[in-house]
Design a protein around this motif. Structure first.
Motif, short mmCIF file in Angstrom:
data_model
loop_
_atom_site.label_atom_id
_atom_site.label_comp_id
_atom_site.label_asym_id
_atom_site.label_seq_id
_atom_site.Cartn_x
_atom_site.Cartn_y
_atom_site.Cartn_z
N UNK A 382 0.85 -1.22 -0.02
CA UNK A 382 -0.18 -0.07 -0.04
C UNK A 382 0.99 1.21 -0.04
N UNK A 383 1.90 1.07 0.86
CA UNK A 383 2.82 2.40 0.76
C UNK A 383 3.62 2.56 -0.41
N UNK A 384 4.03 1.68 -1.08
CA UNK A 384 4.84 1.52 -2.46
C UNK A 384 3.84 2.10 -3.61
N UNK A 385 2.55 1.63 -3.32
CA UNK A 385 1.62 2.40 -4.37
C UNK A 385 1.31 3.66 -4.29
N UNK A 386 1.27 3.95 -2.95
CA UNK A 386 0.77 5.47 -2.54
C UNK A 386 2.04 6.17 -2.84
N UNK A 387 2.98 6.23 -2.42
CA UNK A 387 4.14 6.98 -2.33
C UNK A 387 4.43 7.79 -3.55
N UNK A 388 4.62 7.00 -4.99
CA UNK A 388 4.89 7.76 -5.98
C UNK A 388 3.77 8.67 -6.61
N UNK A 389 2.45 8.26 -6.08
CA UNK A 389 1.46 9.14 -6.65
C UNK A 389 1.32 10.12 -5.67
N UNK A 390 1.61 10.31 -4.63
CA UNK A 390 1.78 11.53 -3.84
C UNK A 390 3.00 12.23 -4.02
N UNK A 391 4.08 11.64 -4.33
CA UNK A 391 5.32 12.43 -4.59
C UNK A 391 4.92 13.20 -6.13
N UNK A 392 4.24 12.61 -6.85
CA UNK A 392 3.89 13.21 -8.05
C UNK A 392 3.05 14.61 -7.91
N UNK A 393 2.45 14.44 -6.73
CA UNK A 393 1.71 15.99 -6.37
C UNK A 393 2.72 16.70 -5.31
N UNK A 396 5.12 15.29 0.62
CA UNK A 396 5.94 14.76 1.69
C UNK A 396 5.03 13.37 2.24
N UNK A 397 5.91 12.14 2.15
CA UNK A 397 5.18 11.07 2.64
C UNK A 397 6.21 10.57 3.96
N UNK A 398 5.36 10.49 4.93
CA UNK A 398 5.90 9.64 6.24
C UNK A 398 5.20 8.77 7.01
N UNK A 399 5.59 7.96 7.79
CA UNK A 399 4.94 6.84 8.43
C UNK A 399 5.52 6.81 9.72
N UNK A 400 4.21 6.74 10.81
CA UNK A 400 4.61 6.33 12.14
C UNK A 400 4.96 4.91 12.36
N UNK A 401 6.00 4.34 13.13
CA UNK A 401 6.27 3.26 13.45
C UNK A 401 6.41 3.00 15.08
N UNK A 402 6.03 2.16 15.68
CA UNK A 402 6.50 1.83 17.13
C UNK A 402 7.88 1.25 17.36
N UNK A 403 8.25 1.13 18.50
CA UNK A 403 9.48 0.70 18.85
C UNK A 403 9.47 -0.89 18.54
N UNK A 404 10.63 -1.70 18.50
CA UNK A 404 10.74 -3.09 18.21
C UNK A 404 10.25 -3.85 19.30
N UNK A 419 9.79 -0.45 4.48
CA UNK A 419 9.29 0.98 4.59
C UNK A 419 10.07 2.13 4.38
N UNK A 420 11.38 2.01 5.08
CA UNK A 420 12.25 3.22 5.15
C UNK A 420 12.79 3.47 3.62
#
Length: 578
Positions: A382-393, A396-404, A419-420
């Motif tokens: 989902x993030x792979x598909x989203x990022x190029x299209x958001x970048x085209x517009x 900036x694309x960011x994502x929140x992650x928890x600690x491991x 994701x990184x």
């Protein structure tokens, strides 16, 4: 009548004759052995066998290796097995069974091709194909036209044998020419690196061959018709080195960075009504706000929208970037459904693109939590598909992650390493070391735990510090311990910074610094119950900012605006700029 003994001389002569005959026999035997050994060692095998194409009509080779699956079609209609493309070209290519689609994502493109359809979609724009993707049994075959366009493959197809030789962009091919000197004889290509191996082809002098490896005094080579085998090094003259050119890439998207080089972001928690911006005080040093505006509401991919254009106008009048937060509502079931197909994922993406344009946003912050482990790959896709299209517009694309941790729904479902490589920034929510229902009282985010968490993500997942944003809490917990029926019972409640400061003043408490946590700590007894507070204040915030600077992280992000005391903004600004 008695026989007389022979004269002594005659017996000796007979013994000598026997010895000579025996010696000759031994000599002849030795010569036979030597002859057989010489024949076995030096006399070449002249047996001819067919080249090994694995029984495939359209064998495919890469760097001299025969693939287990062949190709389909020929010339313009040639199609390569998807397994090969996934294994050798791009492991992120996905075949989605639910929609019968092959999905290709690059840094700037999202390509969707459906089986037996002559229309593909590149960044949601139609692209006509001459030949479609086809399925044969359990195998999927992809037409070479879009693959060559995206990945720069070079393909040699032999009319003689039907073999397909594939080269990838960047591959280096060492060419040689057969026949040293003025030789006019054909030179055998053998199945193994020995003259005793059968011959798979008689190669004409001057014929070019691709050299893939060497073994002792032999080269492993491949003819242009696909045939592979071994030839003596002395029979092949090194010729040219060919490098397959790379496809010209689009200009890379350069994510926004603040003038001073560090991000200072805060989340704006919006549940139903947006805040009255006239009541928001000064926040010196802040450069990004992330209001929690967009939320997944069902498995079909529909979103709830809480955005407020007035808030955007206020933020931008304060020179603040607006990176609106998009969450999965922390519902694992609707998340599973909404991420399950390309069409549902793209429905979500289209809405986010429309909202971003409508409200003039500068970014989207993805906040997916409480996700089933089985959805790990789909979330990354989902993030792979989203990022190029958001970048085209220009977003900036960011994502929140928890600690491991070992928790599946809380931590393991993030493929942080993958994701990184996709997003511009990754916010690590380094808080809730001790969560609300923890059986043991403790800090929300002690300094050693925070440091260990970010170091672990950088080392184990290879996330570069230039993409990491350190999440810091503006809240703390008041822990209460009491004995109930001889057993210690622990409860907690989350409070703002100001609440703790007032409590310390009212009760005349004297906090002490805890070197173990990097925080001030206070405890008191009330109604026979022990209360403990690991305090979030100037001291704890400053140590975290120093930590972000120590590892040269991209910046910091605070949860959330409104929980802090007013002086905290100046502490962050001063420490970041110091």
């Amino acid at each position: 009548m008695a026989r007389s003994n022979p004269p002594p001389g005659r017996s000796a002569r007979r013994s000598r004759r026997k010895a000579r005959w025996f010696g000759m026999l031994l000599l002849l035997a030795g010569m036979a052995v030597l002859g057989y050994y010489g024949f076995e060692t030096y006399y070449p095998n002249n047996e001819h066998v067919q080249p090994d194409f694995g029984g495939l009509q359209k064998p495919v080779f890469y760097k001299g290796e025969l693939l287990k699956e062949g190709a389909e079609g020929e010339k313009e209609s040639l199609k390569l097995p998807l397994d090969f493309i996934q294994d050798r070209v791009d492991p992120t290519i996905v075949y989605e069974k639910a929609s019968d689609s092959v999905i290709v994502t690059t840094k700037d493109k999202v390509v969707r091709m459906r089986t037996n359809a002559l229309t593909a979609f590149v960044n949601e724009q139609p692209l006509n194909l001459k030949f479609p993707i086809v399925k044969s049994g359990s195998n999927v075959y992809v037409p070479i036209e879009p693959i060559k366009m995206i990945y720069g493959l070079q393909i040699r197809e032999s009319e003689e044998t039907g073999a397909v030789v594939v080269h990838l962009q960047g591959d280096a091919i060492q060419w040689g020419k057969v026949g040293a000197g003025a030789s006019t004889k054909t030179i055998p290509m053998r199945r193994a690196a020995t003259i005793k191996a059968p011959i798979v082809a008689d190669v004409q002098p001057g014929e070019p061959v691709m050299i893939w490896s060497e073994q002792d005094q032999w080269y492993y080579v491949q003819r242009e018709n696909g045939t592979v085998g071994y030839m003596p090094k002395k029979a092949v003259v090194l010729d040219k080195l060919e490098t397959i050119p790379h496809v010209a890439e689009a200009e890379p998207f350069i994510p926004w960075k603040p003038v001073d080089g560090k991000i200072n972001m805060t989340w704006e928690h919006v549940t139903s009504k947006n805040p009255d911006t006239s009541k928001i005080g000064p926040m010196p040093g802040l450069n990004v706000v992330s209001p929690t505006w967009f939320h997944l509401i069902d498995g079909e991919g529909n979103l709830k929208n809480l955005a407020d254009p007035n808030y955007v106008r206020w933020a931008q009048s304060q020179q603040l970037q607006v990176w609106a937060l998009f969450s999965n509502t922390f519902d694992p079931e609707i998340t599973t459904q909404a991420l399950s197909t390309y069409d549902k994922r793209m429905k979500i993406i289209r809405q986010l693109l429309a909202f971003a344009q409508m409200y003039k946003l500068q970014g989207i912050n993805i906040d997916f939590e409480n996700v089933n482990l089985k959805d790990k790959a789909n979330l990354t896709q989902f993030v792979r598909e989203m990022t190029p299209l958001l970048h085209e517009q220009g977003l900036v694309v960011s994502i929140d992650v928890t600690t491991k941790s070992t928790s599946e729904n809380w931590s393991l479902f993030y493929d942080r390493a993958a994701l990184a490589q996709i997003v511009d920034y990754m916010m690590v929510m380094t808080y809730d070391e001790h969560w609300a229902s923890s059986p043991v009282a403790g800090s929300v985010a002690s300094l050693p735990w925070v440091e260990k968490s970010i170091v672990q993500i950088m080392k184990e997942d290879g996330v570069p510090p230039s993409k990491l944003v350190l999440g810091i809490p503006y809240y703390t917990r008041i822990w209460t311990e009491q004995n109930v029926n001889g057993k210690k019972e622990v409860t907690s409640r989350a409070v703002f910074m100001e609440t703790v400061q007032k409590l310390i003043q009212e009760k005349g408490l004297k906090p002490s610094y805890s070197s173990e946590t990097g925080q001030n700590y206070v405890e008191y007894v009330e109604d026979g119950k022990l209360n403990k507070i690991w305090i979030e204040d100037e001291t704890s915030i400053r140590t975290r900012i120093e930590l972000a600077k120590k590892y040269d992280l991209a910046g910091v992000a605070s949860w959330r605006r409104g929980y802090e005391t007013p002086n905290i903004w100046e502490v962050i600004r001063e420490t970041l700029e110091k």
